[in-house]
Scaffold this active site. Sequence first.
Site, PDB file in Angstrom:
ATOM      1  N   GLU A  52     -24.411  11.282  18.434  1.00 27.44           N
ATOM      2  CA  GLU A  52     -24.081   9.682  18.180  1.00 27.44           C
ATOM      3  C   GLU A  52     -24.238   9.173  16.715  1.00 27.44           C
ATOM      4  OE1 GLU A  52     -25.311  10.789  20.850  1.00 27.44           O
ATOM      5  OE2 GLU A  52     -24.177   9.957  22.631  1.00 27.44           O
ATOM      6  N   PHE A 114     -30.456   4.399  35.406  1.00 26.95           N
ATOM      7  CA  PHE A 114     -30.118   5.729  34.328  1.00 26.95           C
ATOM      8  C   PHE A 114     -29.484   5.511  33.149  1.00 26.95           C
ATOM      9  CE2 PHE A 114     -27.320   9.464  33.683  1.00 26.95           C
ATOM     10  CZ  PHE A 114     -28.223  10.140  33.415  1.00 26.95           C
ATOM     11  N   GLN A 115     -30.129   5.951  32.188  1.00 25.85           N
ATOM     12  CA  GLN A 115     -29.481   5.746  30.899  1.00 25.85           C
ATOM     13  C   GLN A 115     -29.313   4.148  30.637  1.00 25.85           C
ATOM     14  OE1 GLN A 115     -25.784   8.172  30.475  1.00 25.85           O
ATOM     15  NE2 GLN A 115     -27.202   9.767  29.815  1.00 25.85           N
ATOM     16  N   LYS A 164     -20.914  -1.983  32.207  1.00 22.13           N
ATOM     17  CA  LYS A 164     -20.081  -1.297  32.883  1.00 22.13           C
ATOM     18  C   LYS A 164     -19.067  -2.040  33.717  1.00 22.13           C
ATOM     19  CE  LYS A 164     -18.593   3.267  34.650  1.00 22.13           C
ATOM     20  NZ  LYS A 164     -19.191   4.291  35.170  1.00 22.13           N
ATOM     21  N   MET A 482     -37.221  17.492  -3.002  1.00 25.41           N
ATOM     22  CA  MET A 482     -37.873  16.364  -3.339  1.00 25.41           C
ATOM     23  C   MET A 482     -39.145  16.271  -2.878  1.00 25.41           C
ATOM     24  SD  MET A 482     -37.033  13.923  -5.653  1.00 25.41           S
ATOM     25  CE  MET A 482     -35.630  13.405  -5.873  1.00 25.41           C
TER      26      MET A 482
END
Lengths: 590, 181
Positions: A52, A114-115, A164, A482
């Site tokens: 993502e 969940f999630q 949802k 760097m």
Amino acid sequence: MSETMTGAEMVIRALQDQGVEHVFGYPGGAVLPIYDALFHQENVRHVLVRHEQGAVHAAEGYARSSGKPGVVLVTSGPGATNAITGLADAMMDSIPLVCITGQVPTHLIGSDAFQECDTVGITRHCTKHNYLVKSIEDLPRILHEAFYVAQNGRPGPVVVDLPKDIQFKAGTYVRPTNNQHKTYRPTVKGDMDHIRAAIELMANAKRPVFYTGGGVINSGPHASALLRELVQLTGFPITSTLMGLGAYPASDKQWLGMLGMHGTYEANLAMHECDVMINIGARFDDRITGRLDAFSPYSKRIHVDIDPSSINKTVKVDIPIVGDCAHVLDDLVRLWRQGARQADKVELKEWWNKIEGWRARNCLAYKNSKETIKPQYAIQRLYELTKDRAPYVTTEVGQHQMWAAQYFKFEDPNHWMTSGGHGTMGYGLPAAVGAQLAHPDALVIDIAGEASIQMMLQEMSTALQYNLPIKVFILNNEYMGMVRQWQELLHGGRYSQSYSESLPDFVKLAEAYGGVGIRCDNPAELDAKIMEMITVNRPVIFDCIVDKTENCFPMIPSGKAHNEMLLNDYLGETGADIGSVIDEKGKMLV
Amino acid sequence: MLQMKTHYPDAHRVEPVNRHTLAVVVDNEPGVLARIAGLFSGRGYNIESLTVTETEHEAHISRITIVTTGTDSIIQQIKSQLERLVPVHRVVDLTMTGEAVERELCLVKVVGKGDHRVEAMRLASAFGARTLDATLTSFVYELTGTTDEVERFIKLMTAVGLVEVSRTGVAAMARGAEGIL
């Protein structure tokens, strides 16, 4: 004009009505209804990323190279939290994004489902605005508002968190209207009194300099055209921040190069000694100013910015102009022309003579080699061999990024995509994916380091899936360059954890993904291999083995002023200890 | 080069820190208070007191009164940062618009017998506090006043058996005929 449909269908319809062609995303439980709605149409093309964070960076690359907002679609919980780094990056660099995140159904919110995660809570600080949609009636308005907020004023990322159950619910879809937001109405037109005062100050300047930034790019190509006109009308020198490269053509003689920590000698000294500074769309970032109390000590300052909170934040200015760069530049050009204004020619000539003296130091010179490829040389050759194709260039973060900014010359806006404010390693590859989708026939190059590239390497798979012939050009010095450079400067050369152990074979890696791998470690073969990379119409990983010890100069060490720059020849050839250059206070800074 | 004069004053000079009362008119939507409180904590600004309730129910508009401290430039930054939040309609610096009327309400519970109880009653009456609840051993007083008055009242009550304090934070309004909405 209104139709009944489900929340998921509204999302897709709103994207269509907003003119969205590409969505970068990754499916999951809490966005399945939206993915189902996607399945039934062909106007909005979904690009399946592999992580993502890659989706958000790809959307950033897409947005920055096309001027259109980037759109991201991810699921709840880990989908949303993986997107955070990208959102924070877009926030720092003012990139317009709309990120739709799935959420557990409303009745489960707060139950540690969940999630589930508190997406609006977590993203509040790294977005311009965010919404949790709690009823289907609000959804169409919120979707359109998200696009409005992302693009208007100082652009930024907007999150719409969509439970949802709302995606399944039926409601009435409303098309976008031209109505302004009820409270969010940023000023775009500058105050005319302040603009007149700015013209007066510019016309009476003896040692003026334009200092421009990403705001000019964000304001659109018209702003860049007006900037060119104003700079040429006035005859003043111009420098730019990392984010603003390309707004003014680097080939022009009034161009001083980038300024700041790794800016050119002439740009930084011009900033230090100028008497009038015209800041257009830049925000006095600490990478630019160096030591604040010694920053441009002799100047009167004009600051054009669409975000009032950028004005007087760290650096006091004399003439603030709140407005959109293109609008203000339009007024500045008009008034300058109308009054047939001209700064004192003798003084300006003298100022230019001084600048030419600094330019003659040739601060980007380096000692080339016939045995090893110098990273600077690699970028120079890459530039020379690709410049006719007006390539889109993205970068990761580190030495290679600064060398790209110094040695790659940009002629036009929207061709340079880099993570400036947030400094996100891993930005470049997904950003190249986004830029290539926006410009299918263009040459898109990600200038990378061997450490950065491994942070979002999985997006090679995305490039292959969509036949995106991006070129990943790795300056491989086997170090987080760097970090190594700072350890050399600040920590006595104790290279703690900055060596890139156990590197993969990048050529085989490219081949494993189904792309093309090219390796080069011989300066004599570099041109031919770069040409090979450009010619092949497939994704390429180019493993360019470069000098391991090269440092990025010029450099303004932390806590130092613009006139205390370190130049390449400072070290001589022996690499003497310069740890003493930075004082204790400077070591605390980043 | 070194002879050139800078027109800026000494960068090291210490600016005075002042107390400002800000009225922030916002859409009363979920998370708006978190946005504002988060802005203050995220950018390291002070909140001395914060008072918030919906003031226009039909329009779902709330007024947040924030008392904060900072140098003039910090206060200006706070205002600019607040103004760029999407649900914020207006930010008015009541300290800059002139002497605003500022009031806060406190509830004070005092427990005691004998002299302490008598003294608590005397003090309450001297401050014009209302008695909201009384038992044979306790009082609950309500006092409305400026922050200074409330502070003084609480300090005195501490000596005569104060056991609990509840304060609202400041509500404020500019003087004169003009409204800020």
